[in-house]
Design a protein around this motif. Structure first.
Motif, PDB file in Angstrom:
ATOM      1  N   GLY A  14      45.124  54.535  43.546  1.00 34.35           N
ATOM      2  CA  GLY A  14      45.288  55.404  42.416  1.00 34.35           C
ATOM      3  C   GLY A  14      46.590  55.464  41.782  1.00 34.35           C
ATOM      4  O   GLY A  14      46.762  56.286  40.609  1.00 34.35           O
ATOM      5  N   GLY A  15      47.633  54.798  42.256  1.00 35.26           N
ATOM      6  CA  GLY A  15      48.872  54.695  41.555  1.00 35.26           C
ATOM      7  C   GLY A  15      48.872  53.536  40.274  1.00 35.26           C
ATOM      8  O   GLY A  15      48.037  52.983  40.114  1.00 35.26           O
ATOM      9  N   SER A  16      50.125  53.449  39.700  1.00 38.09           N
ATOM     10  CA  SER A  16      50.263  52.619  38.882  1.00 38.09           C
ATOM     11  C   SER A  16      51.627  51.595  38.935  1.00 38.09           C
ATOM     12  O   SER A  16      52.401  51.864  39.692  1.00 38.09           O
ATOM     13  N   PHE A  32      46.326  36.654  34.624  1.00 39.47           N
ATOM     14  CA  PHE A  32      45.270  36.194  35.497  1.00 39.47           C
ATOM     15  C   PHE A  32      45.637  36.832  36.887  1.00 39.47           C
ATOM     16  O   PHE A  32      46.840  36.970  36.986  1.00 39.47           O
ATOM     17  N   ARG A  33      44.824  36.550  37.708  1.00 38.74           N
ATOM     18  CA  ARG A  33      45.163  37.009  39.311  1.00 38.74           C
ATOM     19  C   ARG A  33      44.457  36.237  40.162  1.00 38.74           C
ATOM     20  O   ARG A  33      43.432  35.636  39.935  1.00 38.74           O
ATOM     21  N   GLN A  34      45.042  35.850  41.320  1.00 40.69           N
ATOM     22  CA  GLN A  34      44.267  35.358  42.181  1.00 40.69           C
ATOM     23  C   GLN A  34      44.377  35.994  43.664  1.00 40.69           C
ATOM     24  O   GLN A  34      45.725  36.063  44.336  1.00 40.69           O
ATOM     25  N   LYS A  83      43.196  49.986  42.535  1.00 42.62           N
ATOM     26  CA  LYS A  83      42.262  49.926  43.694  1.00 42.62           C
ATOM     27  C   LYS A  83      42.605  49.004  44.556  1.00 42.62           C
ATOM     28  O   LYS A  83      43.303  47.749  44.126  1.00 42.62           O
ATOM     29  N   ALA A  84      42.133  48.915  45.778  1.00 39.51           N
ATOM     30  CA  ALA A  84      42.461  47.872  46.891  1.00 39.51           C
ATOM     31  C   ALA A  84      42.219  46.436  46.429  1.00 39.51           C
ATOM     32  O   ALA A  84      43.124  45.376  46.631  1.00 39.51           O
ATOM     33  N   GLU A  85      40.917  46.490  45.508  1.00 44.30           N
ATOM     34  CA  GLU A  85      40.600  45.221  45.065  1.00 44.30           C
ATOM     35  C   GLU A  85      41.292  44.644  43.967  1.00 44.30           C
ATOM     36  O   GLU A  85      41.205  43.372  43.489  1.00 44.30           O
ATOM     37  N   ASP A  86      42.589  45.338  43.453  1.00 41.41           N
ATOM     38  CA  ASP A  86      43.255  44.838  42.489  1.00 41.41           C
ATOM     39  C   ASP A  86      44.262  43.931  43.240  1.00 41.41           C
ATOM     40  O   ASP A  86      45.241  43.352  42.733  1.00 41.41           O
ATOM     41  N   THR A  87      44.555  43.987  44.496  1.00 40.82           N
ATOM     42  CA  THR A  87      45.573  43.195  45.394  1.00 40.82           C
ATOM     43  C   THR A  87      45.478  41.932  45.132  1.00 40.82           C
ATOM     44  O   THR A  87      44.492  41.210  45.151  1.00 40.82           O
ATOM     45  N   GLN A 116      55.712  31.653  38.886  1.00 41.34           N
ATOM     46  CA  GLN A 116      55.561  31.829  40.300  1.00 41.34           C
ATOM     47  C   GLN A 116      54.569  33.092  40.491  1.00 41.34           C
ATOM     48  O   GLN A 116      54.210  33.249  41.845  1.00 41.34           O
ATOM     49  N   GLY A 117      54.339  33.976  39.741  1.00 42.63           N
ATOM     50  CA  GLY A 117      53.588  35.098  39.713  1.00 42.63           C
ATOM     51  C   GLY A 117      54.413  36.140  40.437  1.00 42.63           C
ATOM     52  O   GLY A 117      55.464  35.906  40.802  1.00 42.63           O
ATOM     53  N   THR A 118      53.723  37.401  40.440  1.00 42.09           N
ATOM     54  CA  THR A 118      54.025  38.681  41.062  1.00 42.09           C
ATOM     55  C   THR A 118      53.271  39.307  41.729  1.00 42.09           C
ATOM     56  O   THR A 118      51.822  39.307  41.391  1.00 42.09           O
ATOM     57  N   LEU A 119      53.572  39.544  43.264  1.00 42.20           N
ATOM     58  CA  LEU A 119      52.517  40.114  44.076  1.00 42.20           C
ATOM     59  C   LEU A 119      52.563  41.543  43.884  1.00 42.20           C
ATOM     60  O   LEU A 119      53.340  42.394  43.814  1.00 42.20           O
ATOM     61  N   VAL A 120      51.003  41.821  43.641  1.00 42.38           N
ATOM     62  CA  VAL A 120      50.556  43.331  43.620  1.00 42.38           C
ATOM     63  C   VAL A 120      49.744  43.623  45.020  1.00 42.38           C
ATOM     64  O   VAL A 120      48.771  42.980  45.214  1.00 42.38           O
ATOM     65  N   THR A 121      50.195  44.660  45.773  1.00 41.81           N
ATOM     66  CA  THR A 121      49.433  45.048  46.852  1.00 41.81           C
ATOM     67  C   THR A 121      49.055  46.415  46.700  1.00 41.81           C
ATOM     68  O   THR A 121      49.942  47.375  46.820  1.00 41.81           O
ATOM     69  N   VAL A 122      47.785  46.653  46.985  1.00 39.66           N
ATOM     70  CA  VAL A 122      47.448  47.877  46.699  1.00 39.66           C
ATOM     71  C   VAL A 122      46.881  48.647  47.987  1.00 39.66           C
ATOM     72  O   VAL A 122      45.885  47.920  48.609  1.00 39.66           O
ATOM     73  N   SER A 123      47.279  49.593  48.637  1.00 41.50           N
ATOM     74  CA  SER A 123      47.014  50.129  49.931  1.00 41.50           C
ATOM     75  C   SER A 123      46.100  51.181  49.600  1.00 41.50           C
ATOM     76  O   SER A 123      46.209  52.018  48.934  1.00 41.50           O
ATOM     77  N   SER A 124      44.917  51.306  50.458  1.00 43.48           N
ATOM     78  CA  SER A 124      43.798  52.185  50.330  1.00 43.48           C
ATOM     79  C   SER A 124      43.936  53.343  51.515  1.00 43.48           C
ATOM     80  O   SER A 124      45.056  53.282  52.164  1.00 43.48           O
TER      81      SER A 124
END
Length: 123
Positions: free
Chosen positions: A15-17, A37-39, A87-91, A115-123
């Motif tokens: 729910g965050g940004s 893009f995301r992986q 959402k968690a699936e955006d991780t 190198q990318g940047t890591l996004v972690t979404v906790s549910s």
């Protein structure tokens, strides 16, 4: 040599940004459409969003439409991705690229990725 440096990732609750940035060098930034893009772990890299050279047109994957906004500042050679209602699936690891549209798919215009940047979404 094209260099892309992504930043802005982190840990956020569902729910965050977050706002991602990508600073480009080694290319005429305003001469290229740009994309994100995301992986996710164990999955292939997938298209998230793209924006035309002057920013007049934007394109989104169905999974992020209405939640993510891509933008660019050609004066600063910088690409952005505002991500809301996460959402968690955006991780995933998020990467930017200069892109070409071939058929209905977006592709990296150059061989290398940042190198990318890591996004972690906790549910």
């Amino acid at each position: 040599q094209v260099q892309l440096v992504e930043s802005g990732g982190g840990l956020v609750q569902a729910g965050g940004s977050l706002r991602l940035s990508c600073v480009a060098s080694g290319l005429t930034f305003s001469g290229y459409s740009m994309g994100w893009f995301r992986q996710a772990a164990g999955k292939e890299r997938s298209f998230v969003a793209a924006i035309s050279r002057r920013g007049g047109s934007t394109y989104y994957a169905d999974s992020v439409k209405g939640r993510f906004t891509i933008s660019r500042d050609n004066a600063k050679n910088t690409l952005y991705l505002q991500m809301n209602s996460l959402k968690a699936e955006d991780t995933a690891v998020y990467s930017c690229a200069a892109v070409n549209l071939i058929g209905s798919n977006w592709y990296n215009a150059f061989a290398a990725w940042g190198q990318g940047t890591l996004v972690t979404v906790s549910s």
